[in-house]
Design an enzyme around this catalytic site. Structure first.
Site, short mmCIF file in Angstrom:
data_model
loop_
_atom_site.label_atom_id
_atom_site.label_comp_id
_atom_site.label_asym_id
_atom_site.label_seq_id
_atom_site.Cartn_x
_atom_site.Cartn_y
_atom_site.Cartn_z
N ASN B 386 94.60 93.19 3.39
CA ASN B 386 93.73 92.25 2.99
C ASN B 386 94.51 90.78 2.87
OD1 ASN B 386 92.16 90.62 1.71
ND2 ASN B 386 91.72 91.97 0.13
N ASP B 387 95.60 90.66 2.15
CA ASP B 387 96.21 89.54 1.96
C ASP B 387 96.81 88.99 3.35
OD1 ASP B 387 95.28 89.36 -0.52
OD2 ASP B 387 97.21 90.47 -1.45
N VAL B 388 97.55 89.98 3.92
CA VAL B 388 98.11 89.83 5.11
C VAL B 388 97.21 89.53 6.45
CG1 VAL B 388 100.04 91.33 4.54
CG2 VAL B 388 98.10 92.24 6.29
N VAL B 389 95.77 89.44 6.08
CA VAL B 389 94.98 88.91 7.01
C VAL B 389 94.15 87.76 6.73
CG1 VAL B 389 95.04 90.95 8.50
CG2 VAL B 389 93.33 90.75 6.79
N ALA B 427 96.87 90.74 -4.24
CA ALA B 427 97.31 89.20 -4.73
C ALA B 427 95.85 88.74 -5.55
CB ALA B 427 97.49 87.91 -3.66
#
Lengths: 102, 460
Positions: B386-389, B427
């Site tokens: 999620n957060d990394v994209v 996050a």
């Protein structure tokens, strides 16, 4: 002041050791691919388990009559062993997976 | 200390350096670990065998019991635990090492009370070891999910700094004024350090835990090194300092991968303040896709990139994803994996998990390498990441992850995101990507959805 100087003089060899080891540590890790960060952290974690040597040393020099210190010392050896054995075995399990293919 | 014992320590020190060096290369890594382990065994053996002076049998018995029990428990836990739980375990073992260092200091103190400078390594080992212990336990609980939220006392930064100052001042006084140090003071320092360790980690969000663990790892190294100072023991000194410096560097590298400074990890707010802030701002229409449609879409693609995240690992879907990869390859589709530096819970964690399910090492591409390739990709399948994209890292300066390098998945023709629900990521922030017109959502547990996808692919 004089005491500080004496302390430094007595341990000067150790200070050299510390400085050189710091550079070796940085050098050794320097160009590691991100892939290996987790296993490397785990491996380093196992290596600081060398603290167990201190725990064994403490035990060997204890008087058998002081039970509290004996218990604390035994606990120290036990926890140190967990750190060493667990650390190396977990690292091996992680790294085992990289080997299969090539 | 006799010659044989010293030789054992010399060899051990050498194996630590060589072993760590070998661990830096995928080809030699496993051997490197064994080399270091062999050195450790030698150091322990030498310490027991070549000890000079009388020792009561009961002490040998106690050491023996501790070694055996520790080995059995350590071995068993390390072998049994699931690969996804690896980071927690490293944290736990690290805490054990810290506790060991602190206990050594407690036992050694009575021999040195009244000393001045000789007390430095004892107190330093005590303080650093205790902080590392309690901090690691909190990190363990956080990764474990037992303690989910970042807990912040009001003015926790001031409070923590004050507590650290008190510990330092007490320590310096104990060294400078020989009459000042006493057993109650030492136990007081122990207690303060334990509390400090808790306070140090508790306000830090779960996403930053890997950095914290790496930092605590180097703390324990430092504590071990002080033990080396205390006993004039070169193996402890080399091992400890090596881990201390390598661990610190590793911590910095991890911070860089997330584009965060170490101080912002320790003092900054992450994950806690953002919840709910951007929720309504990005609220748009989410499109979903059926497994059968996805199978067709992928089957007739030229190039598919899979972006695995922690969700994939939690669902234990790494084997299924490998199966999908093989199926697509057999139909002439090019398949690659895009690994974000902090995918999973630790840098490199995702690589370990995929390697476990036999994914070819060469198919795992790092972020810099794969980012230019997204524009020529037909389908990106994001599984449990999620957060990394999250494009907010590039576009929204108010986002807590702003500045973190991300995978440029939005450049691909089709983006398919598998998630269990629309909940925010680790996050705790919303992801605009899900509302992108090119994005289709594939809701459901990664394993069952992907298994269905395998079946659909097979029937095509």
């Amino acid at each position: 002041m004089e005491q500080i100087l004496i302390f430094i003089e007595q341990h000067i060899e150790m200070f050299y050791f510390v400085i050189l080891s710091v550079f070796v540590g940085v050098e050794v890790i320097g160009h590691v691919p991100a892939v290996l960060h987790t296993p490397l952290m785990s491996g380093a974690n196992a290596i600081h388990g060398v603290v167990i040597v201190g725990a064994i040393h403490v035990m060997l020099n204890l008087q058998a009559s002081n039970y509290i210190l004996l218990i604390l010392g035994t606990l120290a050896v036990l926890l140190g062993t967990l750190n060493v054995v667990g650390g190396f075995v977990v690292t091996d399990r992680m790294l085992e997976m990289f080997k299969k293919k090539n | 200390m006799n010659a044989l014992n010293e030789i054992c320590y010399l060899i051990a020190s050498l194996t630590f350096i060589v072993g760590l060096r070998m661990m830096g290369n995928p080809k030699t890594a496993r051997k490197g670990n064994l080399v270091a382990a062999g050195g450790m065994f030698l150091a322990i053996l030498g310490t027991i065998l070549f000890h000079q002076g009388p020792v009561k049998p009961i002490i040998y018995i106690l050491i023996g019991i501790a070694l055996v029990v520790g080995t059995v428990i350590g071995w068993y836990t390390a072998k049994k635990v699931a690969m996804t739980k690896m980071p927690e375990l490293v944290s736990l073992f690290n805490g054990m090492g810290g506790a060991c260092a602190a206990l050594i200091s407690l036992v050694e103190y009575p021999n040195l009370s009244g000393h001045s400078f000789g007390l430095i390594p004892v107190l330093a080992g005590l303080i650093i070891g205790s902080v590392s212990f309690s901090g690691s336990i909190i990190a363990f609980l956080k990764l474990n999910g037992t303690m989910n939220k970042a807990i912040r006392l009001p003015a926790y930064n001031v409070l923590n700094t004050a507590m650290m100052m008190i510990i330092l001042v007490l320590g310096i006084l104990a060294v400078a004024i020989p009459n000042f140090n006493s057993t109650p003071l030492v136990y007081g320092l122990l207690l303060l350090s334990l509390v400090y360790g808790i306070m140090f980690v508790i306000p830090i969000g779960g996403a930053d835990m890997p950095v914290v663990i790496s930092l605590l790892n180097s703390f324990t190294g430092l504590a071990a090194a002080f033990g080396g100072f205390l006993y004039d023991n070169k193996a402890m000194l080399t091992g400890g300092i090596l881990v201390g410096s390598a661990g610190t560097l590793l911590t910095v590298i991890m911070c860089k991968a997330m584009n965060r400074s170490l101080s912002s990890v320790i003092f900054g707010a992450f994950g806690a303040k953002a919840e709910g802030v951007s929720g309504s701002a990005s609220g748009g229409v989410v499109k979903d896709i059926q497994v059968s449609d996805l199978a067709v879409l992928m089957n007739y693609s030229k190039k598919v990139i899979i972006v695995p995240g922690y969700g994939l690992a939690v669902a234990q879907a790494q084997h299924v994803i490998h199966e999908i990869e093989l199926l697509l390859e057999s139909r002439g589709v090019e398949v690659k994996y895009a690994i974000h530096p902090v995918a999973g819970r630790m840098p490199g964690h995702m690589n370990v998990l995929l390697a476990e399910s036999n994914v070819d090492y060469a198919k795992l591409s790092e972020m810099e390498e794969i980012n230019p390739e997204f524009s020529s990709t037909d389908v990106v399948l994001v599984v449990g990441a999620n957060d990394v994209v999250n494009p907010a890292a590039k576009t929204d300066p108010s986002s807590p992850i702003y500045g973190m390098p991300i995978l440029d998945v939005e450049n691909a023709t089709h983006i398919v995101v598998n998630k269990r629900s629309m909940n925010a990521g680790y996050a705790g922030i919303d992801n605009e990507l899900f509302f992108n017109t090119k994005t289709s959502m594939l809701f459901g547990d990664a394993k069952s959805v992907l298994t269905a996808l395998v079946n659909e692919l097979k029937s095509l």
